[in-house]
Design an enzyme around this catalytic site. Structure first.
Site, PDB file in Angstrom:
ATOM      1  N   ARG A   1      20.965  44.722  34.927  1.00  0.00           N
ATOM      2  CA  ARG A   1      20.566  45.309  33.645  1.00  0.00           C
ATOM      3  C   ARG A   1      20.156  46.743  33.969  1.00  0.00           C
ATOM      4  O   ARG A   1      21.015  47.577  34.138  1.00  0.00           O
ATOM      5  CB  ARG A   1      19.429  44.452  33.065  1.00  0.00           C
ATOM      6  CG  ARG A   1      19.203  44.650  31.609  1.00  0.00           C
ATOM      7  CD  ARG A   1      18.440  43.505  30.955  1.00  0.00           C
ATOM      8  NE  ARG A   1      17.089  43.303  31.493  1.00  0.00           N
ATOM      9  CZ  ARG A   1      16.230  42.404  31.008  1.00  0.00           C
ATOM     10  NH1 ARG A   1      16.574  41.626  29.997  1.00  0.00           N
ATOM     11  NH2 ARG A   1      15.028  42.260  31.521  1.00  0.00           N
TER      12      ARG A   1
ATOM     13  N   CYS B   1      20.013  28.720   1.686  1.00  0.00           N
ATOM     14  CA  CYS B   1      20.179  29.946   0.884  1.00  0.00           C
ATOM     15  C   CYS B   1      19.398  31.089   1.533  1.00  0.00           C
ATOM     16  O   CYS B   1      18.706  30.897   2.528  1.00  0.00           O
ATOM     17  CB  CYS B   1      19.642  29.745  -0.523  1.00  0.00           C
ATOM     18  SG  CYS B   1      20.236  28.284  -1.372  1.00  0.00           S
TER      19      CYS B   1
ATOM     20  N   HIS C   1      13.355  41.452  38.213  1.00  0.00           N
ATOM     21  CA  HIS C   1      13.373  40.400  37.189  1.00  0.00           C
ATOM     22  C   HIS C   1      14.419  39.360  37.574  1.00  0.00           C
ATOM     23  O   HIS C   1      15.533  39.701  37.948  1.00  0.00           O
ATOM     24  CB  HIS C   1      13.717  41.025  35.832  1.00  0.00           C
ATOM     25  CG  HIS C   1      13.539  40.100  34.668  1.00  0.00           C
ATOM     26  ND1 HIS C   1      12.378  39.396  34.441  1.00  0.00           N
ATOM     27  CD2 HIS C   1      14.360  39.776  33.640  1.00  0.00           C
ATOM     28  CE1 HIS C   1      12.514  38.673  33.331  1.00  0.00           C
ATOM     29  NE2 HIS C   1      13.705  38.886  32.824  1.00  0.00           N
TER      30      HIS C   1
ATOM     31  N   ARG D   1       4.358  38.405  35.223  1.00  0.00           N
ATOM     32  CA  ARG D   1       4.649  38.866  33.852  1.00  0.00           C
ATOM     33  C   ARG D   1       4.911  37.648  32.976  1.00  0.00           C
ATOM     34  O   ARG D   1       5.926  36.993  33.083  1.00  0.00           O
ATOM     35  CB  ARG D   1       5.890  39.774  33.834  1.00  0.00           C
ATOM     36  CG  ARG D   1       5.744  41.059  34.635  1.00  0.00           C
ATOM     37  CD  ARG D   1       6.927  41.993  34.378  1.00  0.00           C
ATOM     38  NE  ARG D   1       8.201  41.353  34.601  1.00  0.00           N
ATOM     39  CZ  ARG D   1       8.838  41.312  35.773  1.00  0.00           C
ATOM     40  NH1 ARG D   1       8.317  41.897  36.840  1.00  0.00           N
ATOM     41  NH2 ARG D   1       9.995  40.701  35.888  1.00  0.00           N
TER      42      ARG D   1
ATOM     43  N   ASP E   1      16.746  32.578   0.316  1.00  0.00           N
ATOM     44  CA  ASP E   1      15.303  32.456   0.089  1.00  0.00           C
ATOM     45  C   ASP E   1      14.812  31.022  -0.059  1.00  0.00           C
ATOM     46  O   ASP E   1      13.608  30.796  -0.155  1.00  0.00           O
ATOM     47  CB  ASP E   1      14.909  33.178  -1.209  1.00  0.00           C
ATOM     48  CG  ASP E   1      15.530  34.548  -1.291  1.00  0.00           C
ATOM     49  OD1 ASP E   1      15.439  35.272  -0.298  1.00  0.00           O
ATOM     50  OD2 ASP E   1      16.120  34.878  -2.342  1.00  0.00           O
TER      51      ASP E   1
ATOM     52  N   TYR F   1      24.979  26.082  -2.584  1.00  0.00           N
ATOM     53  CA  TYR F   1      26.217  26.874  -2.575  1.00  0.00           C
ATOM     54  C   TYR F   1      27.345  26.081  -1.934  1.00  0.00           C
ATOM     55  O   TYR F   1      27.146  25.420  -0.910  1.00  0.00           O
ATOM     56  CB  TYR F   1      26.024  28.159  -1.760  1.00  0.00           C
ATOM     57  CG  TYR F   1      25.174  29.194  -2.442  1.00  0.00           C
ATOM     58  CD1 TYR F   1      25.590  29.788  -3.636  1.00  0.00           C
ATOM     59  CD2 TYR F   1      23.975  29.615  -1.880  1.00  0.00           C
ATOM     60  CE1 TYR F   1      24.804  30.749  -4.258  1.00  0.00           C
ATOM     61  CE2 TYR F   1      23.192  30.585  -2.485  1.00  0.00           C
ATOM     62  CZ  TYR F   1      23.611  31.146  -3.672  1.00  0.00           C
ATOM     63  OH  TYR F   1      22.848  32.105  -4.274  1.00  0.00           O
TER      64      TYR F   1
ATOM     65  N   LYS G   1       6.426  42.197  24.219  1.00  0.00           N
ATOM     66  CA  LYS G   1       7.522  42.939  23.590  1.00  0.00           C
ATOM     67  C   LYS G   1       7.966  42.245  22.305  1.00  0.00           C
ATOM     68  O   LYS G   1       7.616  41.073  22.080  1.00  0.00           O
ATOM     69  CB  LYS G   1       8.683  43.048  24.576  1.00  0.00           C
ATOM     70  CG  LYS G   1       9.293  41.710  24.941  1.00  0.00           C
ATOM     71  CD  LYS G   1      10.177  41.824  26.182  1.00  0.00           C
ATOM     72  CE  LYS G   1      10.793  40.484  26.491  1.00  0.00           C
ATOM     73  NZ  LYS G   1      11.339  40.415  27.849  1.00  0.00           N
TER      74      LYS G   1
HETATM   75  C1  LIG Z   1      10.790  39.446  28.675  1.00  0.00           C
HETATM   76  C2  LIG Z   1      10.487  39.744  30.056  1.00  0.00           C
HETATM   77  C3  LIG Z   1       9.508  39.007  30.745  1.00  0.00           C
HETATM   78  C4  LIG Z   1       8.838  37.780  30.167  1.00  0.00           C
HETATM   79  O1  LIG Z   1       9.688  36.690  30.283  1.00  0.00           O
HETATM   80  P1  LIG Z   1       9.219  35.220  29.860  1.00  0.00           P
HETATM   81  O2  LIG Z   1      10.344  34.359  30.249  1.00  0.00           O
HETATM   82  O3  LIG Z   1       9.026  35.257  28.375  1.00  0.00           O
HETATM   83  O4  LIG Z   1       7.958  34.947  30.563  1.00  0.00           O
HETATM   84  C5  LIG Z   1       9.192  39.408  32.030  1.00  0.00           C
HETATM   85  N1  LIG Z   1       9.786  40.471  32.598  1.00  0.00           N
HETATM   86  C6  LIG Z   1      10.740  41.193  31.978  1.00  0.00           C
HETATM   87  C7  LIG Z   1      11.359  42.348  32.678  1.00  0.00           C
HETATM   88  C8  LIG Z   1      11.124  40.860  30.699  1.00  0.00           C
HETATM   89  O5  LIG Z   1      12.076  41.570  30.087  1.00  0.00           O
END
Ligand SMILES: *Cc1c(COP(=O)(O)O)cnc(C)c1O
Length: 372
Positions: free
Chosen positions: A129, A295, A158, A210, A297, A249, A34
């Site tokens: 979530r 800055c 998650h 994941r 840039d 600055y 992502k």
């Molecule tokens: C981003 C995400 C992951 C990956 O998490 P990491 O800590 O980068 O491995 C896995 N599952 C879900 C639902 C996520 O949003």
């Protein structure tokens, strides 16, 4: 690349990290790419992880999923975040798997033809979530979607504290296990572990992990992974200051004596945030302090030893780890790399050589010109 400020992404190391993680978990790997693979370039990272044996790619939205489909990726592709039920025809057309996350979404979904839609049920076990909070809701969703001829491909949750709190992870996991075991149906994809959970949490309910951040060698627990990304700029000018001369600055820095100041072409528009003032970068054997305000840039650094123009400067990498930089900025590595803007050229090392350099904005502008 004309302005020499680049993020280096080593795809060989990403491949080795993936292979190592697969070895650790002995499960299928869902590479989480992502946010343009955390700023590293989803298309390139996708090629590497697929070569290394990832079985599925996950992204956060339909927009991100379509980027990969448009680039010709035809394999398993899952959207972890919310999608609009009205976009189901697009999901079906492109064979993209989506997440069913609320009763409201399910009711909207089954009002249309969702035959063949690949669905993963999201269980909210404590992240609060998206996802179903009760087993009843989960079963209702399953029955309705299955009756509508969806392909019930997966179930997942998650963890909120995989990097810090194993009690909470245990609690979340037991809720997830209970949810999975409440079905007489066997889901082809059962997944709950992110990178950190993959490294430390042993369980045999899931059959896939994941993996996001650990692809880049960043892990709270697993020290065998190789850091795969770094950020560089170069010296464009060196000047000699005298006591009383000020820098930047707001004139927040004043030379106390004869001092050497160098200017680098990187600033907050690159995602190199102003909070970097006072931190250090690495230049040719010395750690040089960032002096004066960052800055938009450019940024100025204080050198102990003069170096020639065009000397490479490491912002993070071999000498200053991304983790250390994150700690000093009171944030996490994820945020630093995701914030590196499209202005920063991405340089890819693959098969032991520089394979390509990409500046997506410049390339887009060339494409537009060609189209005219
Ligand atoms: C981003 C995400 C992951 C990956 O998490 P990491 O800590 O980068 O491995 C896995 N599952 C879900 C639902 C996520 O949003």
């Amino acid at each position: 690349m004309y302005r020499k400020t680049w993020m280096q992404v080593n795809l060989d190391k990403i491949e080795r990290n993936l292979i190592q993680l697969k070895e650790i978990c002995q499960k299928k790997i869902i590479a989480v790419l992502k946010a343009d693979a955390y700023g590293c370039g989803d298309i390139h990272v996708a090629r590497a992880v697929l070569e290394a044996g990832a079985e599925m790619i996950a992204v956060s939205s339909l927009d991100e999923a379509l980027v990969l489909r448009n680039e010709g990726y035809e394999g398993k592709l899952l959207i972890l975040g919310a999608t609009e039920a009205s976009d189901i025809p697009i999901l079906i057309k492109h064979g993209i798997s989506c997440t069913a996350y609320s009763t409201e979404w399910v009711i909207k979904a089954i009002k249309q033809n969702c035959e063949g839609l690949h669905v993963h049920l999201k269980v909210d076990t404590g992240m609060s979530r998206i996802g179903f909070r009760t087993i009843d809701e989960l079963h209702l969703a399953f029955e309705k979607l299955q009756a509508a001829n969806c392909d019930m491909e997966g179930i997942f949750t998650h963890f909120c504290c995989a990097d810090s709190n194993s009690n909470l992870t245990n609690l979340q996991f037991s809720k997830f296990k209970e949810a999975v075991e409440s079905f007489s149906y066997t889901f082809p994809w059962v997944h709950c572990d992110n990178s950190d959970a993959t490294a430390f949490f042993q369980e045999d309910t899931s059959n896939a992990c994941r993996i996001g951040i650990s692809l880049y060698g960043i892990s709270t627990y697993e020290k065998s992974l190789e850091p795969a990304i770094s950020l560089y700029s170069e010296v464009v000018m060196v000047k000699h200051m005298h006591a009383g001369d000020t820098v930047g600055y707001g004139a927040t820095y004043t030379a106390k004596d004869d001092e050497i100041i160098a200017t680098l072409p990187i600033g907050y528009a690159d995602g190199f945030v102003r909070a970097n003032q006072g931190r250090k970068v690495y230049v040719d054997g010395q750690y040089a302090e960032i002096v004066g305000r960052v800055c938009m840039d450019q940024v100025m650094i204080h050198l102990e030893q003069e170096v020639p123009v065009k000397t490479v400067v490491e912002i993070f990498g071999e000498h200053i780890s991304l983790e250390k930089m994150a700690e000093e900025l009171n944030t996490i590595p994820y945020e630093i790399i995701c914030l590196l803007s499209s202005r920063v050229t991405r340089r890819y090392i693959w098969h032991n050589q520089i394979q390509y350099e990409e500046n997506s904005r410049l390339e887009k502008s060339i494409l537009t010109k060609e189209r005219k």
